[in-house]
Design an enzyme around this catalytic site. Structure first.
Site, PDB file in Angstrom:
ATOM      1  N   SER A   1      -9.862   1.757   2.503  1.00 45.38           N
ATOM      2  CA  SER A   1      -8.968   2.508   1.663  1.00 45.38           C
ATOM      3  C   SER A   1      -7.906   1.677   0.943  1.00 45.38           C
ATOM      4  O   SER A   1      -7.283   2.172   0.014  1.00 45.38           O
ATOM      5  CB  SER A   1      -8.269   3.580   2.501  1.00 45.38           C
ATOM      6  OG  SER A   1      -7.443   2.968   3.474  1.00 45.38           O
TER       7      SER A   1
ATOM      8  N   LYS B   1       0.839  -1.204   0.000  1.00 44.50           N
ATOM      9  CA  LYS B   1       0.000   0.000   0.000  1.00 44.50           C
ATOM     10  C   LYS B   1       0.874   1.255   0.000  1.00 44.50           C
ATOM     11  O   LYS B   1       1.935   1.278   0.630  1.00 44.50           O
ATOM     12  CB  LYS B   1      -0.924  -0.030   1.236  1.00 44.50           C
ATOM     13  CG  LYS B   1      -2.013   1.038   1.232  1.00 44.50           C
ATOM     14  CD  LYS B   1      -2.966   0.831   2.408  1.00 44.50           C
ATOM     15  CE  LYS B   1      -4.057   1.884   2.463  1.00 44.50           C
ATOM     16  NZ  LYS B   1      -4.993   1.667   3.598  1.00 44.50           N
TER      17      LYS B   1
ATOM     18  N   SER C   1     -10.130  -0.728   6.609  1.00 41.85           N
ATOM     19  CA  SER C   1      -9.526  -0.531   5.282  1.00 41.85           C
ATOM     20  C   SER C   1      -8.843  -1.735   4.659  1.00 41.85           C
ATOM     21  O   SER C   1      -8.490  -1.689   3.485  1.00 41.85           O
ATOM     22  CB  SER C   1      -8.515   0.600   5.342  1.00 41.85           C
ATOM     23  OG  SER C   1      -9.186   1.816   5.166  1.00 41.85           O
TER      24      SER C   1
HETATM   25  N1  GLN Z   1     -13.196   3.906   5.858  1.00 37.33           N
HETATM   26  C1  GLN Z   1     -12.704   4.300   7.136  1.00 37.33           C
HETATM   27  C2  GLN Z   1     -12.324   5.764   7.089  1.00 37.33           C
HETATM   28  O1  GLN Z   1     -12.643   6.353   6.133  1.00 37.33           O
HETATM   29  C3  GLN Z   1     -11.532   3.446   7.509  1.00 37.33           C
HETATM   30  C4  GLN Z   1     -10.319   3.813   6.794  1.00 37.33           C
HETATM   31  C5  GLN Z   1      -9.149   2.976   7.197  1.00 37.33           C
HETATM   32  O2  GLN Z   1      -9.288   1.922   7.820  1.00 37.33           O
HETATM   33  N2  GLN Z   1      -7.980   3.485   6.872  1.00 37.33           N
HETATM   34  O3  GLN Z   1     -11.729   6.298   7.969  1.00 37.33           O
END
Ligand code: GLN
Length: 478
Positions: free
Chosen positions: A142, A67, A166
């Site tokens: 994400s 990532k 994410s």
């Molecule tokens: N979707 C969640 C957010 O927008 C989690 C994101 C993540 O785990 N980095 O914060």
């Protein structure tokens, strides 16, 4: 089957018996990237040659996508944000060092929501990643690039990060296996911080066995990360026994209320039946503070993010911009213009929300209160794990949604993490694995949670389920 369609454990067998070479495996993956990534956009930065260690024993020459928020020395690491344009870290994240030492071949940096803020990978500066099962749909986020790369066989393994879901939500949307390890299991050194009390790095893989193998490689105490736990790491492959007789598994009733897609619910119920046949015992449980999880998370995560992102000001990292006209002092003008141009809309929204809830006069009402509710949510899990070995839930209330569908509605986007956020708040491990498909052919994910540092329990349950179903064998056609 082509080499890039195999799992890592299958490929490692071929390597051991000298039927294939690391070079041919990497070429197969690279061919897929060249053929598909213009469509999928799973990568933010593609490396022409594998990023690899010069001196390693090469036991695990598996092509892996990392990532874009995990530092790779001298290689573009940008959190898929404009503000980190051109940034090349002077050091490797600990997980990257561990992977390189084991022989892994890094394919590049996977696309992501900017700074990991999002559930759809639509906020990337490099444009959205597409779901390999349906190019009109989001891959989740994400870590959407990591999940899509594995699903489209543009990588054998991937690393993601999970602050509120994410890794697991994109795994669910893309039909792959994604694990958020226990907070402290994996070093966060070199992970560009979003919310430091919640972030964990974890594997995205094609099956549960690969998840266990990859977790083996990245886990363990690291003196560079004071929050990494000083505990020995078991051999996770040994947890894949296929025996779940008499395990007690809880089904939290709060996870099956309004908003859940009936198809998702049906598939989870069927998964429970599969596990019952293998001897597990199920009981409905209650995690009474579940309804506060999303609100609590968005106070804490934005507060931590606003403070973590203060360092991006045009001085040390990436982009530097100057306004055309003089506004205040030259240095303040530079900070402001860099942040104005460098951050996207969602990042700005989060910085403002977080700064607000940390500001004096509001701190007690928001941040402090959210910390207290976080403890209540953790207590719910502690109670449940006194009696139960594991907890089973859907990973996401729906299957993958359409690109653009939620982009202008942050609240409905935030609610798509309703089943994943609690595990981060409680610090417990949780894994998503495929448990079926919707009528439209989109994958559905099953989430397995266990008590802190009991990833073995998760692997045991998930592997048993996988051995008795075929979902993980279904391949994307592109
Ligand atoms: N979707 C969640 C957010 O927008 C989690 C994101 C993540 O785990 N980095 O914060």
């Amino acid at each position: 089957m082509k080499l890039n369609e195999l799992t890592a454990h299958e490929l490692l067998d071929l390597i051991k018996t000298k039927k294939e070479t690391a070079a041919s495996i990497f070429s197969a993956v690279k061919r897929a990237i060249d053929a598909l990534d213009k469509k999928i956009n799973a990568y933010a930065h593609i490396s022409e040659k594998p990023i690899e260690s010069t001196d390693s024993s090469k036991e695990n020459p598996i092509p892996i996508a990392i990532k874009d928020n995990i530092c790779i020395k001298d290689y573009l690491t940008t959190c898929s944000s404009h503000i980190l344009e051109g940034f090349k870290p002077p050091y490797n994240a600990t997980v990257v060092n561990k992977l390189l030492d084991s022989g892994a071949l890094i394919t590049g940096h996977a696309n992501m929501d900017e700074f990991a803020f999002g559930s759809s990978t639509e906020t990337s500066f490099f444009g959205p990643t597409r779901n390999p099962w349906n190019l009109e749909c989001v891959p989740g986020g994400s870590s959407g690039g990591s999940a899509a790369a594995v699903a489209a066989n543009e990588a054998i393994w991937a690393l993601g990060s999970d602050t509120g879901g994410s890794i697991r939500q994109p795994a669910s949307f893309c039909g792959v296996v994604g694990l958020k390890p226990t907070y402290g299991r994996v070093s966060r050194y070199g992970l560009i911080a979003f919310a430091s009390s919640l972030d964990q790095i974890g594997p995205l893989t094609k099956d549960v066995e690969d998840s266990a193998l990859l977790l083996n490689l990245i886990s363990g105490h690291d003196e560079m990360d004071s929050t990494s736990a000083n505990l020995s790491v078991p051999d996770y492959a040994k947890a894949l026994t296929g025996d779940i007789r008499n395990l007690k598994i809880g089904i939290p009733k709060e996870y099956f209320i309004e908003g859940i897609d009936p198809e998702v619910k049906t598939n989870i119920m069927e998964a429970i039946e599969v596990l019952k046949k293998k001897g597990a015992q199920f009981k409905e449980i209650s995690l009474p503070h579940t309804e506060y999880a999303v609100a609590t998370y968005y106070i804490l995560a934005t507060a931590e993010a606003s403070s973590n992102l203060a360092r991006f000001d045009g001085v040390e990292y990436g982009l530097r911009c100057h306004p055309k006209e003089k506004r205040r002092t030259p240095i303040i003008d530079m900070y402001e213009e860099t942040r104005r141009q460098g951050f996207g809309q969602e990042a700005k929204r989060r910085i403002m929300l977080g700064t607000y809830s940390l500001s004096s006069g509001y701190y007690d009402a928001y941040y402090l209160r959210a910390q207290k509710v976080r403890t209540l949510i953790k207590n719910d899990f502690d109670e449940a794990f006194k009696e139960f070995d594991a907890i089973l839930t859907p990973t996401s209330p729906t299957t993958a949604f359409k690109i653009g569908e939620k982009a202008s509605d942050p609240l409905s986007m935030y609610l798509s993490d309703i089943y994943t956020i609690s595990a981060n708040l409680a610090g417990i491990p949780a894994l998503s694995l495929p448990c079926g498909f919707s009528k439209d052919g989109l994958p559905i994910g099953l989430q397995v949670m266990a008590k802190p540092f009991d990833e073995e329990m998760i692997f045991r349950v998930a592997h048993t389920y996988e051995q008795n179903t075929d979902w993980h064998k279904k391949k994307v056609t592109l």
